[in-house]
Write a protein that holds these residues in place. Structure first.
Motif, mmCIF file in Angstrom:
data_model
loop_
_atom_site.group_PDB
_atom_site.id
_atom_site.type_symbol
_atom_site.label_atom_id
_atom_site.label_comp_id
_atom_site.label_asym_id
_atom_site.label_seq_id
_atom_site.Cartn_x
_atom_site.Cartn_y
_atom_site.Cartn_z
ATOM 1 N N VAL A 280 44.365 39.245 50.694
ATOM 2 C CA VAL A 280 44.840 40.496 51.289
ATOM 3 C C VAL A 280 44.990 41.575 50.224
ATOM 4 O O VAL A 280 44.551 42.720 50.412
ATOM 5 C CB VAL A 280 46.177 40.275 52.023
ATOM 6 C CG1 VAL A 280 46.737 41.597 52.547
ATOM 7 C CG2 VAL A 280 45.997 39.291 53.164
ATOM 8 N N LEU A 281 45.593 41.219 49.088
ATOM 9 C CA LEU A 281 45.824 42.178 48.013
ATOM 10 C C LEU A 281 44.680 42.083 47.012
ATOM 11 O O LEU A 281 44.756 41.373 46.008
ATOM 12 C CB LEU A 281 47.174 41.904 47.335
ATOM 13 C CG LEU A 281 47.658 42.944 46.324
ATOM 14 C CD1 LEU A 281 47.867 44.283 47.003
ATOM 15 C CD2 LEU A 281 48.950 42.478 45.665
ATOM 16 N N THR A 282 43.603 42.790 47.293
ATOM 17 C CA THR A 282 42.436 42.826 46.421
ATOM 18 C C THR A 282 42.121 44.267 46.044
ATOM 19 O O THR A 282 42.594 45.214 46.692
ATOM 20 C CB THR A 282 41.222 42.183 47.102
ATOM 21 O OG1 THR A 282 40.919 42.914 48.307
ATOM 22 C CG2 THR A 282 41.491 40.730 47.465
ATOM 23 N N ASN B 266 40.402 46.102 48.976
ATOM 24 C CA ASN B 266 41.314 46.525 50.047
ATOM 25 C C ASN B 266 42.185 47.694 49.607
ATOM 26 O O ASN B 266 42.452 48.612 50.394
ATOM 27 C CB ASN B 266 42.183 45.351 50.481
ATOM 28 C CG ASN B 266 41.389 44.267 51.173
ATOM 29 O OD1 ASN B 266 40.274 44.511 51.650
ATOM 30 N ND2 ASN B 266 41.937 43.073 51.230
ATOM 31 N N TYR C 159 51.011 35.757 46.376
ATOM 32 C CA TYR C 159 50.561 35.089 47.605
ATOM 33 C C TYR C 159 49.516 35.935 48.329
ATOM 34 O O TYR C 159 48.472 35.425 48.757
ATOM 35 C CB TYR C 159 51.750 34.832 48.522
ATOM 36 C CG TYR C 159 51.354 34.339 49.898
ATOM 37 C CD1 TYR C 159 50.921 33.027 50.087
ATOM 38 C CD2 TYR C 159 51.399 35.186 51.001
ATOM 39 C CE1 TYR C 159 50.547 32.580 51.341
ATOM 40 C CE2 TYR C 159 51.026 34.739 52.255
ATOM 41 C CZ TYR C 159 50.604 33.434 52.424
ATOM 42 O OH TYR C 159 50.225 32.996 53.669
ATOM 43 N N TYR C 160 49.766 37.239 48.463
ATOM 44 C CA TYR C 160 48.803 38.110 49.132
ATOM 45 C C TYR C 160 47.491 38.202 48.345
ATOM 46 O O TYR C 160 46.416 38.319 48.935
ATOM 47 C CB TYR C 160 49.397 39.490 49.339
ATOM 48 C CG TYR C 160 50.343 39.568 50.513
ATOM 49 C CD1 TYR C 160 49.949 39.143 51.778
ATOM 50 C CD2 TYR C 160 51.639 40.057 50.370
ATOM 51 C CE1 TYR C 160 50.811 39.194 52.857
ATOM 52 C CE2 TYR C 160 52.507 40.109 51.446
ATOM 53 C CZ TYR C 160 52.085 39.682 52.692
ATOM 54 O OH TYR C 160 52.938 39.732 53.757
ATOM 55 N N ALA C 161 47.582 38.147 47.028
ATOM 56 C CA ALA C 161 46.358 38.134 46.227
ATOM 57 C C ALA C 161 45.601 36.822 46.399
ATOM 58 O O ALA C 161 44.366 36.797 46.395
ATOM 59 C CB ALA C 161 46.683 38.365 44.754
ATOM 60 N N ASP C 162 46.309 35.727 46.569
ATOM 61 C CA ASP C 162 45.671 34.425 46.723
ATOM 62 C C ASP C 162 44.960 34.299 48.066
ATOM 63 O O ASP C 162 43.864 33.712 48.139
ATOM 64 C CB ASP C 162 46.716 33.321 46.569
ATOM 65 C CG ASP C 162 46.109 31.939 46.663
ATOM 66 O OD1 ASP C 162 45.150 31.671 45.920
ATOM 67 O OD2 ASP C 162 46.575 31.123 47.479
ATOM 68 N N VAL C 163 45.541 34.837 49.129
ATOM 69 C CA VAL C 163 44.928 34.728 50.452
ATOM 70 C C VAL C 163 43.890 35.819 50.708
ATOM 71 O O VAL C 163 43.279 35.858 51.780
ATOM 72 C CB VAL C 163 46.000 34.772 51.558
ATOM 73 C CG1 VAL C 163 46.954 33.611 51.420
ATOM 74 C CG2 VAL C 163 46.776 36.090 51.535
ATOM 75 N N ILE D 16 55.518 37.283 46.287
ATOM 76 C CA ILE D 16 54.861 37.902 47.442
ATOM 77 C C ILE D 16 53.521 38.516 47.036
ATOM 78 O O ILE D 16 52.498 38.317 47.707
ATOM 79 C CB ILE D 16 55.793 38.960 48.068
ATOM 80 C CG1 ILE D 16 57.021 38.283 48.685
ATOM 81 C CG2 ILE D 16 55.056 39.767 49.131
ATOM 82 C CD1 ILE D 16 58.070 39.257 49.172
ATOM 83 N N PHE D 17 53.502 39.249 45.939
ATOM 84 C CA PHE D 17 52.258 39.853 45.473
ATOM 85 C C PHE D 17 51.215 38.783 45.157
ATOM 86 O O PHE D 17 50.031 38.923 45.504
ATOM 87 C CB PHE D 17 52.520 40.724 44.251
ATOM 88 C CG PHE D 17 53.045 42.091 44.570
ATOM 89 C CD1 PHE D 17 53.610 42.366 45.804
ATOM 90 C CD2 PHE D 17 52.993 43.103 43.640
ATOM 91 C CE1 PHE D 17 54.097 43.619 46.104
ATOM 92 C CE2 PHE D 17 53.466 44.371 43.927
ATOM 93 C CZ PHE D 17 54.025 44.629 45.166
ATOM 94 N N ASN E 208 51.378 26.681 49.883
ATOM 95 C CA ASN E 208 50.335 27.411 49.165
ATOM 96 C C ASN E 208 50.403 27.050 47.680
ATOM 97 O O ASN E 208 51.493 26.981 47.101
ATOM 98 C CB ASN E 208 50.525 28.917 49.366
ATOM 99 C CG ASN E 208 49.470 29.736 48.661
ATOM 100 O OD1 ASN E 208 49.638 30.117 47.506
ATOM 101 N ND2 ASN E 208 48.388 30.028 49.338
#
Length: 292
Positions: A221-223, A226, A215-219, A212-213, A96
């Protein structure tokens, strides 16, 4: 008590001052290479020798850094094929981009000051010296101000650039400011002039949390959407509006045989239906001609 009984503060302070590596009585892990003979050289001669050695070391660091960055680019450039359904495949990177920038790229660019800080803290048996934390903070401040300023000024006149991943940018910005506040807390407020074990462990664990935060923002998930839906869930009324209301609509839904087809399959089936219809019409014409 007379003045004679008061110790000379100036003399005590001068005795406690650590001698420099290049001066008589001083020494380091590697220098002086020539021992006392080198320490007794004239200051200008030592200046030339040490300056030449420093330039040679900088050249070595630049070569190693270039090789390391080239290896990182080759590693992050590896592609993989992912099956997306049927006989279709999609090519994508193994690493990633956000994770690679926060781990491999950051390690490659910060490796010199990290090694310098580790060398200083190990040499002093885990007692802070002139290097250490100041080296890391100085490098981070240089990256935060000078490099950003150079990147902004290097944009040609009349052009503009935009931040693509605003979520990742916001997370890294928050963690960058938090890092300075956290260092101020552990160094000057909680335990003055001392770093406790739990403080060092927590500081180290903040890094994987950042990765981790991000990565989740990039994919995606962490928006913010959401998070808002998780905190304040809203009832989805679209499904209720689309439900069948009469028995005839329910019958049609229960007996529907339509499949989820892609565009190519739909076009193929439509062509086959048109061909069958054309063949049926041609056969009817033939039958009509023969009867007449």
């Amino acid at each position: 008590m007379g003045w004679a009984s008061i110790p000379n503060v100036t003399e005590v302070t001068e005795e406690e001052v650590e001698a420099r590596i290049c001066e008589p009585g001083g020494g380091g892990q590697l220098f002086p290479l020539g021992g006392e003979w080198e320490l007794n050289l004239p200051p200008r001669v030592k200046l030339i020798l040490y300056f030449s050695g420093m330039i040679y070391s900088f050249l070595g660091v630049s070569i190693v850094a270039d090789m390391f960055m080239a290896a990182i680019e080759r590693l992050t450039g590896v592609q993989k094929c992912v099956k997306i359904g049927g006989k279709r495949f999609r090519t994508g990177p193994v690493w990633n981009e956000t994770v690679a920038n926060l781990t491999l790229m950051a390690l490659g660019s910060s490796a010199p000051e990290i090694m310098l800080s580790l060398n200083d803290i190990i040499k002093r048996t885990f007692v802070a010296g002139k290097l250490g934390a100041s080296t890391i903070v100085g490098s981070a401040a240089f990256n935060l101000f000078v490099i950003i300023a150079v990147c902004i000024n290097s944009i040609p006149a009349g052009e503009s650039r935009q931040i693509k991943e605003t979520g990742v940018y916001a997370i890294t910005a928050v963690f960058s400011i938090f890092a300075y506040v956290w260092m101020l807390f552990i160094c000057a407020i909680n335990s003055v002039d001392e770093i406790e074990v739990w403080e060092g462990t927590a500081t180290f664990l903040y890094f994987p949390v950042l990765v981790i935060f991000s990565y989740y923002a990039d994919v995606g998930v962490l928006t913010t959407e959401n998070i808002r839906n998780r905190i304040c869930p809203r009832r989805d009324t679209s499904a209720a509006d689309n439900e069948p209301k009469t028995w005839l609509e329910r019958f049609k839904v229960d007996n529907a045989m339509e499949e989820e087809l892609d565009e190519e399959e739909k076009a193929r089936r439509e062509a086959e239906a048109k061909a069958r219809e054309a063949a049926r019409l041609a056969k009817e014409r033939e039958l009509g001609t023969g009867a007449s």
